[in-house]
Design a protein around this motif. Structure first.
Motif, mmCIF file in Angstrom:
data_model
loop_
_atom_site.group_PDB
_atom_site.id
_atom_site.type_symbol
_atom_site.label_atom_id
_atom_site.label_comp_id
_atom_site.label_asym_id
_atom_site.label_seq_id
_atom_site.Cartn_x
_atom_site.Cartn_y
_atom_site.Cartn_z
ATOM 1 N N HIS A 32 -9.759 -6.863 14.036
ATOM 2 C CA HIS A 32 -9.295 -6.570 12.681
ATOM 3 C C HIS A 32 -9.359 -5.073 12.340
ATOM 4 O O HIS A 32 -8.470 -4.529 11.674
ATOM 5 N N HIS A 50 -6.203 -2.468 11.311
ATOM 6 C CA HIS A 50 -5.959 -1.650 10.110
ATOM 7 C C HIS A 50 -5.157 -0.376 10.439
ATOM 8 O O HIS A 50 -4.338 0.071 9.645
ATOM 9 N N GLY A 61 -14.139 -2.445 3.119
ATOM 10 C CA GLY A 61 -15.297 -2.921 2.378
ATOM 11 C C GLY A 61 -16.513 -3.101 3.280
ATOM 12 O O GLY A 61 -17.660 -3.009 2.833
ATOM 13 N N GLY A 85 -16.449 1.445 1.223
ATOM 14 C CA GLY A 85 -15.935 0.436 0.283
ATOM 15 C C GLY A 85 -17.055 -0.328 -0.406
ATOM 16 O O GLY A 85 -16.983 -0.628 -1.600
ATOM 17 N N ASP A 94 -17.749 -0.664 -4.304
ATOM 18 C CA ASP A 94 -17.892 -1.972 -4.976
ATOM 19 C C ASP A 94 -19.205 -2.068 -5.750
ATOM 20 O O ASP A 94 -19.238 -2.563 -6.872
ATOM 21 N N GLY A 117 -13.358 -1.218 -6.220
ATOM 22 C CA GLY A 117 -13.013 0.147 -5.793
ATOM 23 C C GLY A 117 -11.815 0.737 -6.507
ATOM 24 O O GLY A 117 -11.873 1.861 -7.021
ATOM 25 N N GLY A 136 -8.941 -0.860 3.259
ATOM 26 C CA GLY A 136 -8.812 -0.948 1.806
ATOM 27 C C GLY A 136 -9.026 0.370 1.073
ATOM 28 O O GLY A 136 -8.274 0.713 0.158
ATOM 29 N N ASN A 179 -7.109 4.661 -1.728
ATOM 30 C CA ASN A 179 -7.637 5.580 -2.739
ATOM 31 C C ASN A 179 -6.794 6.863 -2.802
ATOM 32 O O ASN A 179 -6.670 7.581 -1.809
ATOM 33 N N THR A 201 -5.029 -3.002 2.200
ATOM 34 C CA THR A 201 -5.997 -4.103 2.160
ATOM 35 C C THR A 201 -5.562 -5.198 3.152
ATOM 36 O O THR A 201 -4.489 -5.127 3.744
ATOM 37 N N ASP A 202 -6.414 -6.203 3.301
ATOM 38 C CA ASP A 202 -6.215 -7.160 4.385
ATOM 39 C C ASP A 202 -4.897 -7.938 4.298
ATOM 40 O O ASP A 202 -4.529 -8.430 3.234
HETATM 41 O O1 KG4 Z 1 -9.746 -3.608 4.136
HETATM 42 P P1 KG4 Z 1 -10.183 -4.412 2.983
HETATM 43 O O2 KG4 Z 1 -9.143 -5.150 2.182
HETATM 44 O O3 KG4 Z 1 -11.240 -5.492 3.379
HETATM 45 C C1 KG4 Z 1 -12.162 -5.309 4.383
HETATM 46 O O4 KG4 Z 1 -11.754 -5.436 5.574
HETATM 47 O O5 KG4 Z 1 -13.313 -4.977 4.003
HETATM 48 O O6 KG4 Z 1 -11.002 -3.409 2.031
HETATM 49 C C2 KG4 Z 1 -11.536 -3.790 0.800
HETATM 50 C C3 KG4 Z 1 -12.259 -2.592 0.211
HETATM 51 C C4 KG4 Z 1 -13.102 -2.967 -1.015
HETATM 52 O O7 KG4 Z 1 -14.367 -2.351 -0.889
HETATM 53 C C5 KG4 Z 1 -12.299 -2.351 -2.169
HETATM 54 O O8 KG4 Z 1 -13.073 -2.039 -3.309
HETATM 55 C C6 KG4 Z 1 -11.749 -1.117 -1.509
HETATM 56 O O9 KG4 Z 1 -11.338 -1.572 -0.228
HETATM 57 N N1 KG4 Z 1 -10.615 -0.503 -2.228
HETATM 58 C C7 KG4 Z 1 -10.651 0.738 -2.775
HETATM 59 C C8 KG4 Z 1 -9.387 0.964 -3.363
HETATM 60 N N2 KG4 Z 1 -8.618 -0.147 -3.146
HETATM 61 C C9 KG4 Z 1 -9.395 -1.042 -2.431
HETATM 62 N N3 KG4 Z 1 -11.644 1.654 -2.828
HETATM 63 C C10 KG4 Z 1 -11.381 2.814 -3.452
HETATM 64 N N4 KG4 Z 1 -10.199 3.104 -4.044
HETATM 65 C C11 KG4 Z 1 -9.178 2.215 -4.019
HETATM 66 N N5 KG4 Z 1 -8.026 2.529 -4.591
#
Ligand code: KG4
Ligand code: ZN
Length: 346
Positions: free
Chosen positions: A114, A118, A143, A169, A173, A187, A276, A280, A307-308
Protein backbone atom coordinates in the motif's frame (compact mmCIF):
# COMPACT_ATOMS: atom_id res chain seq x y z
CA UNK A 1 -8.41 -4.09 -11.89
CA UNK A 2 -7.33 -3.44 -8.32
CA UNK A 3 -8.89 -3.88 -4.90
CA UNK A 4 -7.91 -1.84 -1.82
CA UNK A 5 -9.24 -2.53 1.67
CA UNK A 6 -6.36 -1.67 4.02
CA UNK A 7 -8.25 0.63 6.41
CA UNK A 8 -11.89 1.78 6.36
CA UNK A 9 -12.34 2.03 2.58
CA UNK A 10 -13.52 -0.63 0.16
CA UNK A 11 -12.20 0.46 -3.20
CA UNK A 12 -11.95 -0.91 -6.71
CA UNK A 13 -10.41 0.65 -9.81
CA UNK A 14 -9.75 -0.24 -13.41
CA UNK A 15 -6.86 1.35 -15.30
CA UNK A 16 -5.61 0.90 -18.83
CA UNK A 17 -2.18 1.28 -20.35
CA UNK A 18 -1.58 3.80 -23.10
CA UNK A 19 -0.90 1.99 -26.36
CA UNK A 20 1.25 4.90 -27.60
CA UNK A 21 3.21 5.45 -24.42
CA UNK A 22 4.07 2.53 -22.12
CA UNK A 23 5.06 5.01 -19.39
CA UNK A 24 1.52 6.29 -19.20
CA UNK A 25 -1.57 4.85 -17.54
CA UNK A 26 -5.22 5.96 -17.62
CA UNK A 27 -8.05 5.64 -15.17
CA UNK A 28 -11.09 3.88 -16.63
CA UNK A 29 -13.35 3.60 -13.61
CA UNK A 30 -13.25 3.79 -9.85
CA UNK A 31 -15.63 2.97 -6.98
CA UNK A 32 -15.19 3.49 -3.26
CA UNK A 33 -17.28 2.85 -0.16
CA UNK A 34 -16.16 4.07 3.24
CA UNK A 35 -17.26 3.48 6.82
CA UNK A 36 -15.50 6.71 7.92
CA UNK A 37 -18.71 8.30 9.26
CA UNK A 38 -19.26 5.44 11.71
CA UNK A 39 -15.69 5.67 13.03
CA UNK A 40 -15.98 9.43 13.35
CA UNK A 41 -18.54 9.02 16.12
CA UNK A 42 -16.09 6.77 18.02
CA UNK A 43 -13.12 9.10 17.47
CA UNK A 44 -11.02 6.41 15.80
CA UNK A 45 -11.28 3.45 13.46
CA UNK A 46 -12.99 0.38 14.96
CA UNK A 47 -11.33 -2.49 13.04
CA UNK A 48 -14.22 -4.92 13.56
CA UNK A 49 -16.77 -2.47 12.13
CA UNK A 50 -14.48 -1.56 9.23
CA UNK A 51 -14.10 -5.23 8.25
CA UNK A 52 -17.82 -5.99 8.54
CA UNK A 53 -18.67 -3.02 6.32
CA UNK A 54 -16.03 -4.13 3.83
CA UNK A 55 -17.53 -7.60 3.71
CA UNK A 56 -20.89 -6.01 2.82
CA UNK A 57 -19.47 -3.61 0.23
CA UNK A 58 -16.80 -5.61 -1.56
CA UNK A 59 -19.00 -7.34 -4.17
CA UNK A 60 -21.18 -4.27 -4.98
CA UNK A 61 -18.05 -2.08 -5.21
CA UNK A 62 -16.39 -4.48 -7.68
CA UNK A 63 -19.64 -4.90 -9.65
CA UNK A 64 -20.18 -1.15 -9.93
CA UNK A 65 -16.60 -0.59 -11.02
CA UNK A 66 -17.02 -3.03 -13.92
CA UNK A 67 -20.37 -1.54 -14.94
CA UNK A 68 -19.05 2.02 -14.74
CA UNK A 69 -16.25 0.96 -17.08
CA UNK A 70 -18.85 -0.71 -19.25
CA UNK A 71 -16.77 -3.86 -19.53
CA UNK A 72 -16.96 -7.45 -18.34
CA UNK A 73 -14.41 -9.66 -16.62
CA UNK A 74 -13.21 -10.81 -20.06
CA UNK A 75 -11.64 -7.41 -20.67
CA UNK A 76 -9.55 -7.58 -17.50
CA UNK A 77 -5.92 -8.68 -18.09
CA UNK A 78 -4.69 -8.64 -14.54
CA UNK A 79 -5.85 -8.21 -10.96
CA UNK A 80 -4.05 -6.42 -8.13
CA UNK A 81 -4.67 -6.18 -4.42
CA UNK A 82 -3.26 -4.35 -1.41
CA UNK A 83 -1.70 -6.97 0.87
CA UNK A 84 -0.49 -4.56 3.57
CA UNK A 85 0.19 -2.70 5.72
CA UNK A 86 -3.20 -2.20 7.31
CA UNK A 87 -5.86 -3.68 9.53
CA UNK A 88 -5.72 -7.46 9.35
CA UNK A 89 -9.49 -8.05 9.14
CA UNK A 90 -9.85 -5.40 6.46
CA UNK A 91 -6.91 -6.65 4.40
CA UNK A 92 -8.23 -10.21 4.55
CA UNK A 93 -11.50 -9.18 2.89
CA UNK A 94 -9.72 -7.59 -0.08
CA UNK A 95 -7.05 -10.25 -0.40
CA UNK A 96 -9.48 -13.16 -0.23
CA UNK A 97 -11.91 -11.48 -2.66
CA UNK A 98 -9.06 -10.83 -5.10
CA UNK A 99 -7.78 -14.41 -4.80
CA UNK A 100 -11.26 -15.80 -5.36
CA UNK A 101 -11.70 -13.64 -8.48
CA UNK A 102 -8.24 -14.54 -9.79
CA UNK A 103 -9.07 -18.21 -9.36
CA UNK A 104 -12.59 -18.06 -10.79
CA UNK A 105 -11.66 -15.78 -13.72
CA UNK A 106 -8.27 -17.39 -14.30
CA UNK A 107 -6.38 -14.08 -14.17
CA UNK A 108 -2.95 -13.23 -12.71
CA UNK A 109 -3.00 -11.48 -9.31
CA UNK A 110 -0.35 -8.94 -8.29
CA UNK A 111 0.12 -8.23 -4.55
CA UNK A 112 0.86 -4.57 -3.82
CA UNK A 113 2.45 -2.80 -0.84
CA UNK A 114 0.00 0.00 0.00
CA UNK A 115 2.77 2.47 0.90
CA UNK A 116 4.62 1.99 -2.37
CA UNK A 117 1.21 2.22 -4.06
CA UNK A 118 0.72 5.79 -2.80
CA UNK A 119 3.71 6.91 -4.92
CA UNK A 120 2.05 5.71 -8.15
CA UNK A 121 -0.80 8.18 -7.66
CA UNK A 122 1.61 10.47 -9.52
CA UNK A 123 1.61 8.23 -12.58
CA UNK A 124 -2.11 8.14 -13.41
CA UNK A 125 -3.33 10.43 -16.21
CA UNK A 126 -0.35 12.67 -15.64
CA UNK A 127 0.20 14.99 -18.64
CA UNK A 128 3.84 15.44 -17.44
CA UNK A 129 4.46 11.68 -17.17
CA UNK A 130 7.46 11.80 -19.53
CA UNK A 131 9.15 14.32 -17.24
CA UNK A 132 9.36 11.83 -14.34
CA UNK A 133 13.10 11.13 -14.30
CA UNK A 134 15.21 8.95 -12.05
CA UNK A 135 16.68 8.92 -9.51
CA UNK A 136 13.59 10.37 -7.89
CA UNK A 137 12.78 10.94 -4.25
CA UNK A 138 9.40 9.97 -2.86
CA UNK A 139 7.85 11.22 0.35
CA UNK A 140 4.97 9.02 1.53
CA UNK A 141 3.05 10.84 4.25
CA UNK A 142 -0.13 9.25 5.51
CA UNK A 143 -2.06 8.68 8.71
CA UNK A 144 0.09 5.71 9.67
CA UNK A 145 3.41 6.28 7.91
CA UNK A 146 5.96 8.92 7.01
CA UNK A 147 8.73 7.56 4.79
CA UNK A 148 11.34 8.90 2.41
CA UNK A 149 12.45 6.54 -0.34
CA UNK A 150 14.83 6.82 -3.26
CA UNK A 151 13.30 5.59 -6.49
CA UNK A 152 16.11 4.41 -8.77
CA UNK A 153 13.80 3.53 -11.64
CA UNK A 154 10.11 2.75 -12.12
CA UNK A 155 10.16 -0.12 -9.64
CA UNK A 156 13.39 -0.04 -7.57
CA UNK A 157 13.18 1.59 -4.17
CA UNK A 158 15.73 2.24 -1.40
CA UNK A 159 14.37 3.20 1.98
CA UNK A 160 16.21 6.29 3.25
CA UNK A 161 14.41 7.00 6.48
CA UNK A 162 11.15 7.86 8.10
CA UNK A 163 9.44 8.64 11.32
CA UNK A 164 10.80 6.85 14.35
CA UNK A 165 7.48 7.14 16.18
CA UNK A 166 4.23 8.79 15.02
CA UNK A 167 3.35 9.56 11.43
CA UNK A 168 2.83 13.18 10.34
CA UNK A 169 -0.84 12.39 9.63
CA UNK A 170 -1.28 10.96 13.11
CA UNK A 171 0.11 14.22 14.56
CA UNK A 172 -2.36 16.19 12.38
CA UNK A 173 -5.24 13.99 13.55
CA UNK A 174 -4.37 14.16 17.26
CA UNK A 175 -3.84 17.92 17.11
CA UNK A 176 -7.21 18.32 15.37
CA UNK A 177 -8.78 16.31 18.16
CA UNK A 178 -7.07 18.35 20.91
CA UNK A 179 -8.28 21.54 19.27
CA UNK A 180 -11.83 20.15 18.99
CA UNK A 181 -11.72 20.46 15.21
CA UNK A 182 -12.50 16.83 14.44
CA UNK A 183 -12.45 13.55 16.31
CA UNK A 184 -11.22 11.46 13.36
CA UNK A 185 -8.96 12.24 10.38
CA UNK A 186 -8.99 15.97 11.06
CA UNK A 187 -5.86 16.86 9.03
CA UNK A 188 -7.65 18.63 6.19
CA UNK A 189 -9.94 20.58 8.55
CA UNK A 190 -7.01 21.61 10.74
CA UNK A 191 -5.16 22.87 7.69
CA UNK A 192 -8.17 24.90 6.55
CA UNK A 193 -8.39 26.52 9.97
CA UNK A 194 -4.64 27.24 10.02
CA UNK A 195 -4.98 29.13 6.74
CA UNK A 196 -7.34 31.64 8.38
CA UNK A 197 -4.68 32.81 10.86
CA UNK A 198 -4.03 36.54 11.15
CA UNK A 199 -1.99 38.06 14.02
CA UNK A 200 -4.65 40.76 14.57
CA UNK A 201 -7.46 38.26 15.07
CA UNK A 202 -5.69 35.26 16.57
CA UNK A 203 -2.78 36.73 18.51
CA UNK A 204 0.67 35.33 19.31
CA UNK A 205 1.87 32.06 17.87
CA UNK A 206 3.12 29.34 20.21
CA UNK A 207 6.70 28.27 19.58
CA UNK A 208 6.86 24.59 18.71
CA UNK A 209 9.82 22.22 18.24
CA UNK A 210 11.06 20.94 14.85
CA UNK A 211 12.05 17.44 15.98
CA UNK A 212 15.23 15.94 14.49
CA UNK A 213 15.61 18.90 12.14
CA UNK A 214 19.38 19.00 12.48
CA UNK A 215 20.10 15.32 11.94
CA UNK A 216 21.64 14.54 8.57
CA UNK A 217 19.52 11.41 8.16
CA UNK A 218 16.02 11.16 6.69
CA UNK A 219 14.65 10.06 10.04
CA UNK A 220 11.97 12.12 11.71
CA UNK A 221 9.91 12.17 14.90
CA UNK A 222 6.49 13.66 15.51
CA UNK A 223 5.51 12.33 18.93
CA UNK A 224 7.27 15.16 20.82
CA UNK A 225 5.37 17.67 18.74
CA UNK A 226 2.11 16.05 19.86
CA UNK A 227 3.20 16.42 23.50
CA UNK A 228 4.18 20.06 22.91
CA UNK A 229 0.72 20.76 21.44
CA UNK A 230 -0.92 19.13 24.44
CA UNK A 231 1.00 21.48 26.76
CA UNK A 232 0.24 24.53 24.62
CA UNK A 233 -3.49 23.71 24.59
CA UNK A 234 -3.51 23.06 28.35
CA UNK A 235 -1.84 26.45 28.99
CA UNK A 236 -4.91 28.25 27.58
CA UNK A 237 -2.61 31.04 26.40
CA UNK A 238 -3.19 30.70 22.69
CA UNK A 239 -6.06 30.91 20.25
CA UNK A 240 -6.85 27.59 18.52
CA UNK A 241 -6.22 29.09 15.09
CA UNK A 242 -2.76 30.22 16.22
CA UNK A 243 -2.02 26.71 17.52
CA UNK A 244 -3.22 25.11 14.27
CA UNK A 245 -1.07 27.53 12.25
CA UNK A 246 2.07 26.93 14.32
CA UNK A 247 1.53 23.19 14.23
CA UNK A 248 1.17 23.03 10.45
CA UNK A 249 4.26 25.22 9.99
CA UNK A 250 6.29 22.94 12.30
CA UNK A 251 5.30 19.72 10.48
CA UNK A 252 5.80 21.21 7.03
CA UNK A 253 9.17 22.74 8.02
CA UNK A 254 10.43 19.29 9.05
CA UNK A 255 9.05 17.47 6.00
CA UNK A 256 10.32 20.10 3.57
CA UNK A 257 13.77 20.16 5.15
CA UNK A 258 14.11 16.35 5.23
CA UNK A 259 12.95 15.96 1.62
CA UNK A 260 15.22 18.69 0.27
CA UNK A 261 18.18 17.41 2.31
CA UNK A 262 17.77 13.90 0.88
CA UNK A 263 17.19 15.32 -2.60
CA UNK A 264 20.61 17.03 -2.35
CA UNK A 265 22.32 13.99 -0.87
CA UNK A 266 21.16 11.73 -3.72
CA UNK A 267 21.16 14.31 -6.53
CA UNK A 268 17.62 13.43 -7.54
CA UNK A 269 15.88 14.78 -10.61
CA UNK A 270 12.34 14.66 -9.27
CA UNK A 271 10.40 14.67 -6.05
CA UNK A 272 7.15 12.73 -5.81
CA UNK A 273 4.67 13.17 -2.97
CA UNK A 274 2.05 10.63 -1.95
CA UNK A 275 -0.31 9.70 0.88
CA UNK A 276 -3.15 11.54 2.63
CA UNK A 277 -0.98 14.36 4.01
CA UNK A 278 0.33 15.10 0.50
CA UNK A 279 -3.09 16.73 -0.01
CA UNK A 280 -1.86 19.47 2.33
CA UNK A 281 -1.59 22.67 0.31
CA UNK A 282 1.19 24.22 2.43
CA UNK A 283 3.32 21.07 2.07
CA UNK A 284 2.72 20.93 -1.69
CA UNK A 285 3.53 24.58 -2.32
CA UNK A 286 6.56 24.69 -0.03
CA UNK A 287 8.19 21.59 -1.53
CA UNK A 288 7.38 22.72 -5.07
CA UNK A 289 8.97 26.13 -4.43
CA UNK A 290 12.06 24.82 -2.62
CA UNK A 291 12.67 22.08 -5.20
CA UNK A 292 12.08 24.51 -8.06
CA UNK A 293 14.95 26.68 -6.77
CA UNK A 294 17.23 23.67 -7.19
CA UNK A 295 15.81 22.79 -10.63
CA UNK A 296 14.22 19.66 -9.27
CA UNK A 297 10.78 18.85 -10.65
CA UNK A 298 8.01 18.14 -8.15
CA UNK A 299 5.01 15.90 -8.75
CA UNK A 300 1.96 15.88 -6.53
CA UNK A 301 -1.06 13.63 -7.07
CA UNK A 302 -4.46 15.16 -7.77
CA UNK A 303 -6.26 15.59 -4.44
CA UNK A 304 -8.64 12.67 -4.97
CA UNK A 305 -5.65 10.32 -5.41
CA UNK A 306 -3.85 11.41 -2.22
CA UNK A 307 -6.04 9.54 0.26
CA UNK A 308 -6.69 5.82 0.06
CA UNK A 309 -8.17 4.40 -3.15
CA UNK A 310 -7.58 1.51 -5.54
CA UNK A 311 -6.43 3.59 -8.51
CA UNK A 312 -2.81 3.83 -7.43
CA UNK A 313 -2.81 0.15 -6.44
CA UNK A 314 -3.73 -0.73 -10.03
CA UNK A 315 -1.06 1.67 -11.31
CA UNK A 316 1.58 0.15 -8.99
CA UNK A 317 0.79 -3.33 -10.33
CA UNK A 318 1.05 -2.07 -13.91
CA UNK A 319 4.54 -0.60 -13.44
CA UNK A 320 5.68 -3.58 -11.37
CA UNK A 321 4.80 -6.03 -14.11
CA UNK A 322 5.74 -3.79 -17.05
CA UNK A 323 9.08 -2.35 -15.92
CA UNK A 324 10.74 -5.05 -13.83
CA UNK A 325 11.61 -8.71 -14.05
CA UNK A 326 8.98 -9.39 -11.38
CA UNK A 327 7.59 -12.90 -11.46
CA UNK A 328 4.00 -13.46 -10.42
CA UNK A 329 3.66 -15.40 -7.18
CA UNK A 330 1.55 -18.53 -6.80
CA UNK A 331 -2.01 -17.57 -5.88
CA UNK A 332 -1.84 -19.68 -2.74
CA UNK A 333 1.20 -17.76 -1.45
CA UNK A 334 -0.51 -14.35 -1.58
CA UNK A 335 -1.64 -13.32 1.87
CA UNK A 336 -2.57 -10.35 4.03
CA UNK A 337 0.57 -8.81 5.58
CA UNK A 338 -0.73 -6.29 8.15
CA UNK A 339 2.59 -5.07 9.55
CA UNK A 340 4.89 -4.74 6.55
CA UNK A 341 6.87 -1.55 6.00
CA UNK A 342 7.55 0.43 2.85
CA UNK A 343 10.72 -1.56 2.13
CA UNK A 344 9.07 -4.98 2.31
CA UNK A 345 8.92 -6.54 -1.15
CA UNK A 346 5.61 -8.32 -1.66
O1 KG4 B 1 -3.22 7.91 3.01
P1 KG4 B 1 -4.38 8.06 3.91
O2 KG4 B 1 -5.74 8.27 3.31
O3 KG4 B 1 -4.54 6.85 4.89
C1 KG4 B 1 -3.47 6.14 5.38
O4 KG4 B 1 -2.94 5.29 4.60
O5 KG4 B 1 -3.11 6.44 6.54
O6 KG4 B 1 -4.02 9.29 4.88
C2 KG4 B 1 -4.90 9.78 5.85
C3 KG4 B 1 -4.20 10.91 6.59
C4 KG4 B 1 -4.97 11.35 7.84
O7 KG4 B 1 -4.05 11.49 8.90
C5 KG4 B 1 -5.53 12.72 7.41
O8 KG4 B 1 -5.79 13.60 8.49
C6 KG4 B 1 -4.43 13.22 6.53
O9 KG4 B 1 -4.06 12.09 5.76
N1 KG4 B 1 -4.82 14.34 5.65
C7 KG4 B 1 -4.29 15.59 5.72
C8 KG4 B 1 -4.92 16.36 4.72
N2 KG4 B 1 -5.81 15.56 4.06
C9 KG4 B 1 -5.73 14.30 4.65
N3 KG4 B 1 -3.36 16.10 6.56
C10 KG4 B 1 -3.04 17.40 6.39
N4 KG4 B 1 -3.59 18.20 5.46
C11 KG4 B 1 -4.53 17.73 4.61
N5 KG4 B 1 -5.05 18.54 3.69
ZN1 ZN C 1 -2.82 5.17 2.61
Amino acid sequence: MAIETSCDETACAIVQDDKNNPKSIHLISETLATSKDIHESFGGVIPEIAARKQLESIIPVIDQCLSKANITKDHIDMLAVTVGPGLVGSLLIGVEAAKALAFAWNKPLVPVNHLIGHIYANFVDNPRINEIDFPALALVVSGGHTDIVLMRDYTTFDFLGGTLDDAAGEAFDKTARLLDISKYLGGAKLSKLAQTYTPELHGTLPILPRPMFDSKTSDMSFSGLKTAIKRVVASNLYNNVAVAYSFEQAVVDVLQHKVLQAADQYAVKCILLGGGVSANSLLRSRIEAAAGEKNIKTFVPPLYLCTDNAVYIAAAAYYKTKFSSYRLPQLSSIQALPSISINTAV
